[in-house]
Design a protein around this motif. Structure first.
Motif, short mmCIF file in Angstrom:
data_model
loop_
_atom_site.label_atom_id
_atom_site.label_comp_id
_atom_site.label_asym_id
_atom_site.label_seq_id
_atom_site.Cartn_x
_atom_site.Cartn_y
_atom_site.Cartn_z
N LEU A 122 0.82 -1.21 0.00
CA LEU A 122 0.00 0.00 0.00
C LEU A 122 0.86 1.26 0.00
N LEU A 123 1.92 1.27 0.79
CA LEU A 123 2.79 2.44 0.84
C LEU A 123 3.56 2.60 -0.47
N GLN A 124 4.03 1.49 -1.02
CA GLN A 124 4.73 1.54 -2.31
C GLN A 124 3.81 2.13 -3.38
N PHE A 125 2.56 1.70 -3.39
CA PHE A 125 1.59 2.20 -4.36
C PHE A 125 1.32 3.69 -4.14
N ILE A 153 6.31 -0.35 11.29
CA ILE A 153 6.52 -0.23 9.84
C ILE A 153 7.24 1.07 9.48
N GLY A 154 7.46 1.94 10.48
CA GLY A 154 8.22 3.15 10.21
C GLY A 154 7.47 4.45 10.38
N LYS A 191 11.23 2.28 3.32
CA LYS A 191 11.01 1.20 2.35
C LYS A 191 11.97 0.04 2.59
N GLU A 192 13.25 0.32 2.69
CA GLU A 192 14.23 -0.75 2.87
C GLU A 192 14.11 -1.43 4.23
#
Length: 198
Positions: A122-125, A153-154, A191-192
């Motif tokens: 979802l975050l990548q999108f 998750i950050g 992300k990483e």
């Protein structure tokens, strides 16, 4: 920058598939709805019992028609079962912001890593396809499990909105904690770090 949210968005990896929520998904989520009342402890809109689940889905689909929300159903590939639901909401494509929430899973899927897979997709999108600058998260400030999941998750805590919302079936109002991830944070580290936890 997209001017419309893609209608048939499907997000998936080897563990999970997220597809647009449908009216017929009442049947796919009914077992959780009927048998796991604790799922709705912090929710203002209950999806327990079939009638409430139908109402919950109708509200979500109406919001999608109005282009303010985009609800998904979550399918766990490992078990071959539907696990729950999540959505983008308060979508503001002009300001490049949205919120991510209304997330719930059946108890068999909690603590399995499924949530991290969902949030990564979802975050990548949001950041890489929609071009968002900010993704916001909110929760009842008493919901420690949800807050811990968001931090893991950050997400960064921004603050607490005091006396922010009513609570279900009570005159007591809730405080809402606000967390977020910014575009540069996603690309710089989040992300990483999240990918390593998958």
């Amino acid at each position: 920058m997209n001017t419309n949210f893609p209608k048939n968005t499907i997000l998936e990896d080897e563990t999970v598939l997220l597809r647009p929520l449908l009216e017929s998904d009442v049947e796919n989520l009914l077992e959780i709805s009927l048998n796991e009342p604790e799922t709705w402890e912090y929710s203002l809109v209950r999806a327990n019992v079939k009638e409430n689940l139908e109402n919950y889905i109708q509200i979500a689909l109406k919001a999608r028609e109005n282009k303010t929300e985009f609800p998904f159903i979550v399918f766990d590939k490992k078990s071959g079962k539907y696990a729950g639901s999540t959505r983008f909401y308060d979508i503001n494509l002009e300001f490049k912001t949205l919120q991510l929430g209304y997330t719930w899973y059946g108890k068999a899927f909690r603590g399995t890593g499924l949530n991290k897979h969902c949030k990564f997709l979802l975050l990548q999108f949001a950041f890489e396809t929609l071009g968002m600058e900010r993704v916001e998260f909110r929760a009842d400030n008493n919901n420690q499990q949800s807050i811990a999941a968001m931090k893991s998750i950050g997400c960064k805590v921004e603050g607490v909105l005091r006396n922010h919302m009513p609570t279900f079936g009570s005159e007591v109002r809730r405080d809402s904690i606000v967390l977020s991830i910014l575009r540069n944070e996603w690309f710089d580290a989040v992300k990483e770090n999240l990918k390593r936890k998958l």
